[in-house]
Design an enzyme around this catalytic site. Structure first.
Site, PDB file in Angstrom:
ATOM      1  N   ASP A 185      -0.902  -4.395  10.169  1.00 12.59           N
ATOM      2  CA  ASP A 185      -2.227  -4.702   9.667  1.00 12.59           C
ATOM      3  C   ASP A 185      -3.160  -3.779  10.423  1.00 12.59           C
ATOM      4  OD1 ASP A 185      -3.590  -6.224   7.708  1.00 12.59           O
ATOM      5  OD2 ASP A 185      -4.621  -7.293   9.303  1.00 12.59           O
ATOM      6  N   HIS A 220       0.225   4.404   0.041  1.00 11.02           N
ATOM      7  CA  HIS A 220      -0.142   5.465   1.003  1.00 11.02           C
ATOM      8  C   HIS A 220       0.453   5.178   2.379  1.00 11.02           C
ATOM      9  CE1 HIS A 220      -3.024   7.724  -1.412  1.00 11.02           C
ATOM     10  NE2 HIS A 220      -3.367   6.547  -1.931  1.00 11.02           N
ATOM     11  N   GLY A 222      -8.455   4.678   1.855  1.00  9.92           N
ATOM     12  CA  GLY A 222      -9.394   3.790   2.559  1.00  9.92           C
ATOM     13  C   GLY A 222     -10.599   4.531   3.118  1.00  9.92           C
ATOM     14  N   TYR A 223     -10.825   4.346   4.420  1.00 12.09           N
ATOM     15  CA  TYR A 223     -11.999   4.934   5.074  1.00 12.09           C
ATOM     16  C   TYR A 223     -11.752   6.368   5.570  1.00 12.09           C
ATOM     17  CZ  TYR A 223     -13.606   0.054   5.104  1.00 12.09           C
ATOM     18  OH  TYR A 223     -13.984  -1.222   4.734  1.00 12.09           O
ATOM     19  N   ASP A 224     -10.615   6.964   5.236  1.00  9.65           N
ATOM     20  CA  ASP A 224     -10.289   8.311   5.738  1.00  9.65           C
ATOM     21  C   ASP A 224     -11.384   9.362   5.467  1.00  9.65           C
ATOM     22  OD1 ASP A 224      -7.920   7.647   6.960  1.00  9.65           O
ATOM     23  OD2 ASP A 224      -6.646   8.248   5.289  1.00  9.65           O
ATOM     24  N   ARG A 253      -1.774   4.408  13.142  1.00 11.53           N
ATOM     25  CA  ARG A 253      -0.476   3.959  12.629  1.00 11.53           C
ATOM     26  C   ARG A 253       0.660   4.766  13.264  1.00 11.53           C
ATOM     27  NH1 ARG A 253      -1.995   4.111   8.032  1.00 11.53           N
ATOM     28  NH2 ARG A 253      -2.768   1.979   7.999  1.00 11.53           N
ATOM     29  N   ASN A 278       0.849  -1.194   0.000  1.00  8.93           N
ATOM     30  CA  ASN A 278       0.000   0.000   0.000  1.00  8.93           C
ATOM     31  C   ASN A 278       0.894   1.257   0.000  1.00  8.93           C
ATOM     32  OD1 ASN A 278      -1.509   2.229   1.026  1.00  8.93           O
ATOM     33  ND2 ASN A 278      -3.063   0.828   1.815  1.00  8.93           N
TER      34      ASN A 278
HETATM   35  P1  ITT Z   1      -0.993  -4.182   2.905  1.00  7.45           P
HETATM   36  O1  ITT Z   1      -1.669  -5.390   3.473  1.00  7.45           O
HETATM   37  O2  ITT Z   1      -0.210  -4.450   1.663  1.00  7.45           O
HETATM   38  O3  ITT Z   1      -0.150  -3.469   3.946  1.00  7.45           O
HETATM   39  P2  ITT Z   1      -3.692  -3.081   2.755  1.00  7.45           P
HETATM   40  O4  ITT Z   1      -4.256  -1.915   2.014  1.00  7.45           O
HETATM   41  O5  ITT Z   1      -4.287  -4.439   2.543  1.00  7.45           O
HETATM   42  O6  ITT Z   1      -2.112  -3.090   2.485  1.00  7.45           O
HETATM   43  P3  ITT Z   1      -4.418  -3.373   5.596  1.00  7.45           P
HETATM   44  O7  ITT Z   1      -4.720  -4.810   5.358  1.00  7.45           O
HETATM   45  O8  ITT Z   1      -3.575  -3.037   6.781  1.00  7.45           O
HETATM   46  O9  ITT Z   1      -3.728  -2.724   4.292  1.00  7.45           O
HETATM   47  O10 ITT Z   1      -5.705  -2.486   5.743  1.00  7.45           O
HETATM   48  C1  ITT Z   1      -6.968  -2.934   5.428  1.00  7.45           C
HETATM   49  C2  ITT Z   1      -7.861  -1.828   4.994  1.00  7.45           C
HETATM   50  O11 ITT Z   1      -8.168  -1.007   6.136  1.00  7.45           O
HETATM   51  C3  ITT Z   1      -7.274  -0.870   3.962  1.00  7.45           C
HETATM   52  O12 ITT Z   1      -7.402  -1.345   2.666  1.00  7.45           O
HETATM   53  C4  ITT Z   1      -8.148   0.368   4.212  1.00  7.45           C
HETATM   54  O13 ITT Z   1      -9.393   0.226   3.571  1.00  7.45           O
HETATM   55  C5  ITT Z   1      -8.351   0.316   5.723  1.00  7.45           C
HETATM   56  N1  ITT Z   1      -7.343   1.171   6.374  1.00  7.45           N
HETATM   57  C6  ITT Z   1      -6.198   0.779   6.969  1.00  7.45           C
HETATM   58  N2  ITT Z   1      -5.513   1.836   7.441  1.00  7.45           N
HETATM   59  C7  ITT Z   1      -6.240   2.929   7.119  1.00  7.45           C
HETATM   60  C8  ITT Z   1      -6.066   4.317   7.284  1.00  7.45           C
HETATM   61  O14 ITT Z   1      -4.989   4.822   7.879  1.00  7.45           O
HETATM   62  N3  ITT Z   1      -7.014   5.141   6.823  1.00  7.45           N
HETATM   63  C9  ITT Z   1      -8.110   4.663   6.204  1.00  7.45           C
HETATM   64  N4  ITT Z   1      -8.345   3.375   5.972  1.00  7.45           N
HETATM   65  C10 ITT Z   1      -7.428   2.501   6.431  1.00  7.45           C
END
Ligand code: ITT
Length: 194
Positions: free
Chosen positions: A68, A11, A149-151, A177, A9
């Protein structure tokens, strides 16, 4: 110290880069030639973070950490949680995920939620985990263009704007994070891994 951050990811990678001190040379999965998806088969954030970190250690031999993260909504008993990326289906569609959150919350009065991050660390034969959380609430509309994501629908406690409106400068001070990374940095010297 060279450390791989096990994420695909972009971002997240950018956020974490801003949070780490210069003496840590951060390598991405692309930097080490890992282009494959690391399957997240766990049923908790803790399990999935460890799966990602161990995969990089076992396959590529690098000291590494992985996060995660998920959105945990009180009225939905912590959902979508570990399934945040795939809440509306395997295609990981962000807009569909947000629509599903709105749909499931439509009858609920309580809109409180939290983002939670678990970081799994594998350095010099040692393994440990760190955690960070930020409380807030879910908005019934999207606001802001930054973040991911949900930001656009999450307003952190003490603020009136979403993470997508507040942008990296604020998000990196108070986010799940950022808090997990602070704990991680403090723990590196405590574990004697420096
Ligand atoms: P990696 O597993 O490759 O790190 P990912 O996008 O799958 O990337 P996660 O499994 O940690 O990352 O996150 C799952 C989802 O949770 C992610 O796709 C977003 O929709 C949401 N998410 C995680 N962190 C976020 C953040 O800081 N702001 C908004 N949404 C977030």
């Amino acid at each position: 110290m060279k450390l791989v951050f096990a994420t695909h990811n972009a971002h997240k990678l950018a956020e974490v880069k801003q949070l780490l001190p210069k003496q840590i040379e951060l390598l991405s999965l692309t930097d080490i030639g890992c282009v494959e998806d690391i399957e997240e088969t766990g049923s908790t954030l803790e399990e999935n973070a460890l799966i990602k970190a161990k995969y990089v250690l076992d396959t590529y031999g690098y000291n590494c950490f992985a996060d995660d993260s998920g959105l945990e909504i009180d009225a939905l008993n912590g959902a979508p949680g570990v399934y945040s990326a795939r809440f509306a289906g395997p295609e990981r569609n962000n807009s569909a995920n947000i629509e599903k959150v709105w749909e499931e919350l439509s009858e609920k009065k309580n809109k409180n939620a939290q983002f939670r991050t678990v970081i799994a660390v594998c350095i010099d034969g040692k393994e440990w985990q760190c955690e960070g959380k930020v409380r807030g609430y879910i908005l019934p509309e999207k606001r802001g263009e930054q973040g991911f994501g949900y930001d656009p629908i999450f307003v952190p406690e003490g603020y009136t704007q979403t993470f997508a409106e507040l942008g990296d400068e604020v998000k990196n001070k108070i986010s799940h994070r950022a808090r997990a990374i602070q704990e991680f940095l403090a723990s590196i010297s405590a574990k004697g891994a420096e």
